[in-house]
Design a protein around this motif. Sequence first.
Motif, PDB file in Angstrom:
ATOM      1  N   TYR A   1      20.493-110.401 -11.135  1.00  0.00           N
ATOM      2  CA  TYR A   1      20.772-111.119 -12.445  1.00  0.00           C
ATOM      3  C   TYR A   1      19.886-110.566 -13.592  1.00  0.00           C
ATOM      4  O   TYR A   1      18.617-110.617 -13.412  1.00  0.00           O
ATOM      5  N   THR A   2      20.329-110.142 -14.671  1.00  0.00           N
ATOM      6  CA  THR A   2      19.514-109.582 -15.895  1.00  0.00           C
ATOM      7  C   THR A   2      19.007-110.656 -16.691  1.00  0.00           C
ATOM      8  O   THR A   2      19.935-111.172 -17.762  1.00  0.00           O
ATOM      9  N   TYR A   3      18.025-111.167 -16.619  1.00  0.00           N
ATOM     10  CA  TYR A   3      17.414-112.090 -17.531  1.00  0.00           C
ATOM     11  C   TYR A   3      16.850-111.608 -18.671  1.00  0.00           C
ATOM     12  O   TYR A   3      16.434-110.631 -18.775  1.00  0.00           O
ATOM     13  N   SER A   4      16.788-112.426 -19.963  1.00  0.00           N
ATOM     14  CA  SER A   4      16.158-112.030 -20.888  1.00  0.00           C
ATOM     15  C   SER A   4      14.771-111.996 -20.745  1.00  0.00           C
ATOM     16  O   SER A   4      14.138-112.337 -20.006  1.00  0.00           O
ATOM     17  N   ALA A   5      13.896-111.117 -21.638  1.00  0.00           N
ATOM     18  CA  ALA A   5      12.676-110.956 -21.389  1.00  0.00           C
ATOM     19  C   ALA A   5      11.938-112.275 -21.701  1.00  0.00           C
ATOM     20  O   ALA A   5      10.831-112.749 -21.040  1.00  0.00           O
ATOM     21  N   ALA A   6      12.517-113.154 -22.637  1.00  0.00           N
ATOM     22  CA  ALA A   6      11.780-114.537 -22.982  1.00  0.00           C
ATOM     23  C   ALA A   6      11.757-115.225 -21.373  1.00  0.00           C
ATOM     24  O   ALA A   6      11.056-115.930 -21.117  1.00  0.00           O
TER      25      ALA A   6
END
Length: 123
Positions: free
Chosen positions: A67-72
């Motif tokens: 899963y590609t998470y946000s940097a935050a």
Amino acid sequence: MKTMMMTMAAVAAIAAAIAPAVAQDAKAGEKVFLACKTCHAVLPGQNRIGPSLAGVVGRKSGLYPKYTYSAAMKAKNVVWTEANLDTYLTKPQAYVKGTKMAYGGIADAKKRKDVIAYLKTLK
């Protein structure tokens, strides 16, 4: 000793009195969770717009596989305890500024507790 026993009895009485106010109901939480199913799967390995929530309670933020998470979210670096989930689900954007989760949150504390109870059942 007598004072300590009275104090322990008083604490037990207070705890019993407030317990129903914070009791969790996983079945009720599953119903509340229906709104979340558009974006989140409950089976391991099934990511959607958001990551699978299987095993989310106790998991570290931003690390679910594939899963590609946000940097935050990656930078938040917290463990999803019940307390952290409660804060996050109250207002996701405020808890993780820059999260991809566009959901506004669950204002009702009882519903949040119920959802967390349901999430605890997902392995």
